[in-house]
Structures are given as C-alpha cells and as structure tokens.
Design a protein around this motif. Structure first.
Motif, short mmCIF file in Angstrom:
data_model
loop_
_atom_site.label_atom_id
_atom_site.label_comp_id
_atom_site.label_asym_id
_atom_site.label_seq_id
_atom_site.Cartn_x
_atom_site.Cartn_y
_atom_site.Cartn_z
N GLU A 492 -3.48 -28.84 -9.85
CA GLU A 492 -3.09 -27.92 -10.91
C GLU A 492 -3.08 -28.59 -12.27
OE1 GLU A 492 0.57 -26.16 -9.88
OE2 GLU A 492 -0.34 -25.04 -8.21
N MET A 493 -3.30 -29.90 -12.28
CA MET A 493 -3.33 -30.56 -13.58
C MET A 493 -4.51 -30.07 -14.42
SD MET A 493 -2.15 -34.34 -12.46
CE MET A 493 -2.86 -35.19 -13.83
N ILE A 494 -5.53 -29.56 -13.73
CA ILE A 494 -6.63 -28.93 -14.48
C ILE A 494 -6.30 -27.44 -14.60
CG2 ILE A 494 -9.07 -28.45 -14.51
CD1 ILE A 494 -9.69 -30.76 -12.99
N THR A 495 -6.22 -26.96 -15.80
CA THR A 495 -5.89 -25.54 -15.98
C THR A 495 -7.10 -24.68 -15.68
OG1 THR A 495 -6.58 -25.60 -18.27
CG2 THR A 495 -4.30 -26.16 -17.80
N ALA A 496 -6.85 -23.40 -15.50
CA ALA A 496 -7.93 -22.48 -15.10
C ALA A 496 -9.05 -22.39 -16.13
CB ALA A 496 -7.34 -21.11 -14.79
N PRO A 497 -8.74 -22.21 -17.42
CA PRO A 497 -9.86 -22.18 -18.38
C PRO A 497 -10.65 -23.47 -18.40
CG PRO A 497 -7.75 -22.13 -19.53
CD PRO A 497 -7.47 -21.92 -18.10
N GLU A 498 -9.95 -24.59 -18.17
CA GLU A 498 -10.69 -25.84 -18.12
C GLU A 498 -11.63 -25.87 -16.94
OE1 GLU A 498 -7.89 -29.00 -18.16
OE2 GLU A 498 -7.81 -29.08 -20.33
N LYS A 499 -11.13 -25.32 -15.83
CA LYS A 499 -11.99 -25.30 -14.65
C LYS A 499 -13.22 -24.44 -14.90
CE LYS A 499 -9.32 -25.72 -11.00
NZ LYS A 499 -8.50 -25.40 -9.84
N GLN A 500 -13.00 -23.34 -15.58
CA GLN A 500 -14.13 -22.48 -15.91
C GLN A 500 -15.13 -23.21 -16.79
OE1 GLN A 500 -12.64 -19.01 -17.81
NE2 GLN A 500 -13.70 -17.65 -16.43
N GLN A 501 -14.58 -23.92 -17.77
CA GLN A 501 -15.45 -24.65 -18.67
C GLN A 501 -16.26 -25.69 -17.91
OE1 GLN A 501 -13.04 -26.19 -21.81
NE2 GLN A 501 -14.82 -26.65 -23.08
N LEU A 502 -15.58 -26.37 -16.98
CA LEU A 502 -16.28 -27.39 -16.19
C LEU A 502 -17.39 -26.76 -15.37
CD1 LEU A 502 -13.62 -29.78 -14.71
CD2 LEU A 502 -15.63 -30.41 -15.98
N ASP A 503 -17.09 -25.61 -14.78
CA ASP A 503 -18.11 -24.97 -13.94
C ASP A 503 -19.33 -24.58 -14.76
OD1 ASP A 503 -15.83 -23.26 -11.69
OD2 ASP A 503 -16.85 -25.21 -11.58
N SER A 504 -19.06 -23.99 -15.92
CA SER A 504 -20.22 -23.55 -16.70
C SER A 504 -20.99 -24.75 -17.22
CB SER A 504 -19.76 -22.64 -17.84
OG SER A 504 -19.28 -23.39 -18.91
N LEU A 505 -20.26 -25.85 -17.54
CA LEU A 505 -20.96 -27.05 -17.97
C LEU A 505 -21.87 -27.57 -16.88
CD1 LEU A 505 -21.26 -29.51 -19.91
CD2 LEU A 505 -19.43 -30.55 -18.64
N ARG A 506 -21.30 -27.59 -15.65
CA ARG A 506 -22.11 -28.09 -14.53
C ARG A 506 -23.34 -27.21 -14.34
NH1 ARG A 506 -17.84 -29.50 -10.59
NH2 ARG A 506 -17.39 -31.03 -12.17
N LEU A 507 -23.15 -25.91 -14.46
CA LEU A 507 -24.29 -25.00 -14.29
C LEU A 507 -25.36 -25.26 -15.33
CD1 LEU A 507 -25.19 -22.48 -12.71
CD2 LEU A 507 -24.26 -21.11 -14.54
N HIS A 508 -24.95 -25.44 -16.58
CA HIS A 508 -25.93 -25.68 -17.63
C HIS A 508 -26.68 -26.97 -17.40
CE1 HIS A 508 -23.58 -23.01 -20.66
NE2 HIS A 508 -24.28 -22.32 -19.80
#
Lengths: 538, 219
Positions: A492-508
């Motif tokens: 939970e140290m990674i917040t949800a918007p951060e997780k979203q950001q990470l996912d989209s970064l990985r996708l790009h």
C-alpha cells in the motif's frame, strides 16, 4: 555516415554502454579515423576514460585500430564502424532465431556472445552451462559436452566464426595460422574473418565435466573458490581463439525466411516448401552476396524434399513451372533451376515501398505509385487515365508525392529552349533512391522512438525508483517469510494513482520498444536490397 | 534542378497556382506539434513472437547495464567537498578490473595503469590486467621483506632511515591491508575502514522527492 545514422548509433551506444562510450563513438563516427590524442582533445574526457571506451568498442567489434598507417612511427589510429553499431538493434532477433533453430542452449550461447563481444569457446561453454544449471531443477546440472556440441553445430552452420587474429597488436611470435605479419606493416584493407582458412574450424578443447551449481549455504568457501578461479585460469587448449557471431549468416537466414513466407502468402504451402528446400540446399555453398544460388537440378530438389511432402515428380515439375512464371523472385528454369536472390529482394523491397506509400497517403496515392513503378514514365494526363482518378485529385496526390520526394519529375524538351508549353513533363519513380530515402526515414523513426522512450522513463524516474525499492523490500520480506499483513502494508505504500501511472508508463515503454523491433524488420529489408543492388556484379 | 538555368519557367506557370489566384497566405504561427494525420497508422504486430522479442530486448538492456562494459561517467561534483567522498570514489574503478582483456588483440597504448592509494611519496605500481595479482604481490612482499632486513641492520647507524622505514613499513601494511581487502571484498573496501559503505551516506538523497501528484496533504 548520414546524420540520422550517427544519431541512432549514439543512442544505441548510450543505452548499452553508457554516455562516455557514446561520446567517444560519436566523435569517431563524425571525424573518421583518429588517433588517441585527437579523440581525447575533441571529447574533453580524461585519457583513462577514453582508453576504456576504446577497449569496450573494440571488444564488441564496433571499432578497429590501424597501426603505422603513415609510416612506422605514426600513432595508432582508430576507426568506428557504423553498420556494426546499428546491428545492436537486431540483437533480439538473432537470439530468437538461435532459439528456434537450436533450442535454449543455442539461444544462451548467442546471447552470451552478443553481450561480451567475443569470447573463447571454453569460456562460453562454461558460462552457458552455469546459466542453464541455475534454471534447472535441484540436483541436476548441465553437462559441458552437450553445450559444446551445440556450439560446434553453430560453427558448422556458420552462425559463429572465429575472430580474425590481431594484426600488429604488438606481440611477436604468436603461433597463429594465416597471420599477416611483418610483410605488410600498413595493411590498407582490414582482412575479413572469412579470408582466414581456419575461420570455421572448431578447436580441440579439453572441457570435460559438469557445471557446478553455486552453493548458497557455504558463502565463504564459494567466494574463495571464485577468487581462485579468477587467479589461475584453467587452460583448455584454446587460448587466443576467440569467437564472434556471424551476422551475415543470420541475415542470409532472415532473407530466406522472408522469401519463403512471401511465396507462401502468394502461392501455397507446398510451393513455399519447395522454395525452402532449394534455399536450404544452397545455404552453405552459396556466399551471402551472390546474386543467385547455385543451379540445382529438379532431381536433386525432388530427392531433398522432406518426406512429409509426398508429391510425385510431375507435380513438382508443375510447381517449378508455376514458380518460374510468378513475378515474385522466380527460379529460372532451364535444365537447372537457380534462384535469383537479387530479384527476389528487389520485389520484396518494392512491396515494402508500396505499402509504405499506402499507409501514409491512402490507397489512391498508392495506386498512382504502383502505376508509376510499373509503367516507368507517365505524363500527368496518362496518370489520370490509367489510375481512373479524377484530374484534380490526381494532380493533388501527385504533387504531395512529389513534395515528399517519392516521385520525380523528368523533363523532356521538344525545343532547345525548354519552353514549358513545348516540354514533356514525365513522372517517374526510381526504386533505388526511393529505398535509400525511406531507409534514412526508418533510422530517424527508430531514433525518435528511442528518444521518446528515454524521455518517458526520465519523467517518471522518481516513481520508477520508488517502485523498484518497494519490490526489493517485498522480495526480501517474502524470502524471510513474513505475514500477509506486512506484505499488504508494504504494497500500500504505492498509492492507486501512482500504480495507474506506473502501468501506463509500462504500456508506453513496451509499445515504443516493440515498435522499434518492427521498424528494424523494414530496415533489414531495405538494407539488404540496397546492398544487393549496389554490389559490383562480377 | 527543374526550372534552373536554361529551362527557367516563368512564375505564372507554377502548376499549383491557377491563373488569377494570388499567392497562398503565409503561415502565421509554427506548425502544430502533433498534426492530425489523415491516415491512421496500422496497429503494432502483436503475438507471441513480438512479445518474446520485446522481453529479450529489455532483458538484454538490463544485463548490459551491469556488465563491466558499461562505463558510468564521473559522478557530478558536489557543491562542497565532503569527507565521505574519498570512500565513494573508489566504487567506480572496480568495474573495469573485472574484465580480463587479452592484450594481444589490443594496442599497447590503451592499457590503463591503475594507481594504488599512494602514501607519502611512494611511486605508483602499474598493474596490467594480464598479470595475475597474487604473483605480483608476492614479489613485492619479498622485496619489501628483504628491504626491511637490510634496513634493520643499518638502523642504528642512520637517522634518516627513520623516514625510509616509515615509508617501507607502510608498504607492507598497505599490502596486508590490500590483501585483507581482497578477502573481505564487497563493501568493506578501501582505506581499511571498519564501516560499511552505507555508513557514509550523508542522507542527502533521502526525502528529496518532489511533491507532484501527491493527493494526500502534507503536514
């Protein structure tokens, strides 16, 4: 070396070897052959760093040195090889091909050699065996003999070759065969690896045993063993013989694959099998630069067909006749059939150009382009008629293509004063210069993709570091057997918007990476076509 | 070269301008950064092969970053000199010593001479990567021991030998220290410090996070 190539090479060197090597490599590419002092002066780096970078570049074959070019006392000069650096783009494809042909062992051998530049056979075998053992189950380990046999198979089919012995590196009395020694202190052309007769000879290597699984429990002992291994290297009888990947052979393989799949798409599976057999039979006998394969008689083809294809002789003859008449790289049928590789490449390149125009400008512009390719020179009125496109739109499309340099204008005057009302203006497409232009566009595309990827990673650097740290913490917690509550707390140290950001970064990043791979396929095709048509035909 | 030299076309015969029309209006602003494309590009090729190639590529890049071939530039100079700097700067040079070059294939002038930590005016020792380290150390140790013996004999007679002794004694000490270094390896390197390298982290990198995209309030 065009500006786009230099830019792309710089980016590749930066990603794989760091910024220091990138600076040195770029300087060498732009300025040509230079000696050490000049490089140090121009790049502004320290002498030690420049020396290290040159060693790294030479280890990977991207740079070579010449001694005594202007006489016996002149300093050593270094030269960079742009095309060798551009091969880095294609490494995943080489590794994957080795996997399909020789399994996991072959894949790891090629991967190790690509990572290290060049290595001795014994070193390669040991490292690969260790890596395979790590991924195998407890208790079993990889036998050196198996890896050696895969290595020998790779050498037999010419996928690996010996590095040419060093020319004038300052040692005397080296007992290498086919050595170019004191007779020519200033060799004008670098000897190719294939000019040495021992190029594909596997040395006698005494390497018996199995690889050792590293013992995790006895760390102190392991470290001491590792130290010992570094201190006294065991000689296996092949010191000084280094192996490198033979890129030309891989390219030949890719070319054959492309031709076979083109035939399969155009005709059917059986004809592609026939073509595959013909190409396989001439794999090692034809050099990679020959315009056509050795002539093969229909009997030989019949005998070499794989047994799963039980086609009778007369059907084979029918297929061969069909292939002859087909405009896709046909065999030339007389008493023997040989395969016009150059023509096949030209056809493939033409198909690539047509599809590029279609995707960028629409299907009607593509129709005009194809028309001009086939009919060579046409006037504007004729273009409109043949393509069946209304005049105004045809004019528009033609001018768009003209402004992009895909179509050229040829003037044929009726009178010596080139009066416009009395001159023919013919539109034409020259395949070779257009291919060159599009190849440079491809280099620019890949460089842009890489820069964008680096930019995206840099933007989210903080986030990436945080996620890496959290993963490391999670891994260590799991290894030491923590409770699920602790794990969730850490996650939970990674917040949800951060997780979203990470996912989209990985996708790009994945998209950009895989786009680079795809553009590289086009680059390969265009490069092969250009090099095959600019070679002097003997 | 159309339209130059002898074949100069008069301005009015430019094919894109029909008669009676003026010049097209000039551009008032730079072209848009992401212009709208008339033709949408095709999607990327997916499938197992493409994914495997992607994974191979990313793995390769990751591995290359950890090999000795990846040369990191010298760390950016900080604003003030710090005590921990002399412990940090040694980490870099380790990378190239892991890589055993075959110097027969490379020109001699590219050999880097590694400077050992110099104490009070001792000459630096050159270390070629091809020479095994232990032998060299043993040779130097023997030389040093011989030197010590001869010096001990002369000790009562010369007063200036004090300096020399000090220099020579420090050399075996350094040798021992260097050998002990090899055994401990990893983080306890360099200068015989008793602390692991993370002791010298001065906490400047901690908490340097920027506050973008933080939804929670900061107290």
């Amino acid at each position: 070396m065009t500006a786009q190539e230099v830019r792309l090479c710089g980016l590749l060197l930066q990603e794989h070897f760091g910024e220091v090597v990138e600076k040195v490599g770029r300087n060498l590419l732009k300025s040509g052959t230079q000696n050490l002092r000049a490089i140090v002066h121009e790049t502004g780096l320290s002498v030690d760093l420049v020396k290290k970078s040159l060693c790294v570049l030479m280890q990977h074959g991207a740079c070579s040195f010449i001694q005594g070019r202007k006489g016996p006392g002149s300093p050593t000069e270094y030269k960079a090889h742009c095309d060798r650096m551009l091969r880095i783009l294609r490494y995943p494809r080489y590794i994957y091909t080795a996997k399909t042909l020789y399994g996991d062992t072959g894949e790891l051998i090629i991967e190790e050699l690509l990572q290290r530049g060049h290595m001795t056979m014994s070193n390669t075998v040991k490292t690969v065996a260790d890596r395979l053992t790590q991924s195998m189950d407890e208790g079993s380990s990889m036998d050196y003999g198996e890896v050696s046999s895969t290595f020998s198979k790779l050498v037999e089919t010419h996928f690996l070759q010996r590095c040419p012995p060093a020319v004038g590196a300052g040692t005397t009395g080296s007992s290498q065969t086919a050595n170019s020694t004191s007779a020519a202190p200033a060799s004008s052309t670098a000897p190719t690896p294939e000019s040495f007769p021992d190029c594909y000879r596997v040395p006698q290597v005494t390497l018996i045993g199995r690889s050792k699984r590293p013992l995790a429990s006895e760390e102190g002992e392991d470290q001491r063993n590792a130290k010992k291994a570094k201190m006294d290297p065991e000689t296996h009888g092949d010191e000084g013989i280094y192996w490198q990947v033979n890129f030309e052979r891989f390219h030949q393989h890719f070319r054959d694959q492309t031709i076979i799949s083109a035939v399969a798409n155009k005709l059917d599976q059986t004809s592609s099998e026939i073509v595959r057999t013909m190409l396989r039979m001439s794999e090692v006998t034809t050099s990679s630069t020959a315009p056509c394969t050795k002539p093969l008689s229909a009997n030989e083809i019949f005998r070499s067909l794989p047994s799963t294809y039980n086609i009778p002789r007369h059907i084979l003859d029918q297929y061969l006749t069909l292939l002859v008449d087909d405009p896709v790289g046909p065999p030339h049928l007389k008493y023997h059939s040989d395969f016009y590789l150059n023509q096949a490449l030209a056809n493939l390149a033409r198909a690539t150009l047509e599809s590029i125009v279609q995707e960028r400008f629409g299907s009607r512009s593509a129709r005009i382009f194809r028309l001009l390719l086939r009919k060579r020179h046409l006037e504007q009125k004729q273009v409109e008629d043949f393509a069946m496109i209304p005049a105004k739109e045809a004019k528009d499309m033609l001018y768009t293509l003209l402004s992009q340099n895909l179509v050229q204008l040829q003037e044929i005057p009726k009178t010596p004063d080139f009066a416009p009302s009395r001159t023919f203006y013919l539109y034409t497409v020259n395949q070779l210069p257009t291919a060159r232009l599009l190849l440079q566009n491809c280099y620019k595309t890949v460089a842009n993709l890489m820069e964008r990827r680096l930019f995206e990673a840099k933007e989210s650097k903080r986030l990436l570091e945080k996620s890496q740290r959290i993963e490391a913490i999670l891994a260590s917690l799991q290894a030491s057997g923590a409770e699920p509550e602790q794990l969730t707390e850490v996650e939970e140290m990674i917040t949800a918007p951060e997780k979203q950001q990470l996912d989209s970064l990985r996708l790009h990043v994945n998209k950009l990476d895989s786009a680079e791979n795809q553009v590289d396929e086009t680059i390969f095709l265009l490069e092969s076509y250009i090099s095959s048509s600019t070679k002097p035909t003997s | 070269m159309a339209g130059r030299g002898r074949g100069r076309r008069p301005f009015g015969t430019d094919p894109s301008i029909s008669r009676g029309e003026g010049l097209p209006p000039g551009l008032q602003q730079p072209t848009p950064v992401f212009p709208v494309m008339e033709q949408k590009p095709l999607p990327l090729a997916g499938g197992e092969e493409a994914e495997y190639l992607l994974a191979l590529k990313q793995d390769f890049r990751g591995v290359m970053k950890n090999l000795p071939f990846f040369i990191k530039p010298a760390a950016a100079q900080r604003d003030v000199q710090r005590y921990s700097d002399k412990y940090h700067s040694s980490e870099q040079t380790n990378s190239l010593t892991d890589w055993n070059l075959d110097w027969r294939r490379f020109p001699r002038e590219l050999q880097v001479h590694i400077r050992r930590r110099v104490r009070e005016g001792l000459a630096f020792s050159t270390m070629d990567s091809s020479v095994p380290v232990q032998k060299k150390k043993k040779k130097e140790e023997e030389e040093v021991l011989l030197k010590l013996e001869t010096l001990e004999k002369k000790e009562e007679h010369e007063q200036s030998s004090e300096e020399e002794e000090g220099g020579v004694k420090k050399k075996p000490e350094e040798e021992e220290g260097a050998e002990a270094e090899e055994e401990y390896d990893e983080e306890e390197l360099e200068e015989e410090t008793d602390y692991i390298m993370s002791y010298f982290d001065n906490g400047e990198e901690f908490g340097g996070d920027s506050d973008d995209n933080m939804d929670e309030a900061i107290y």
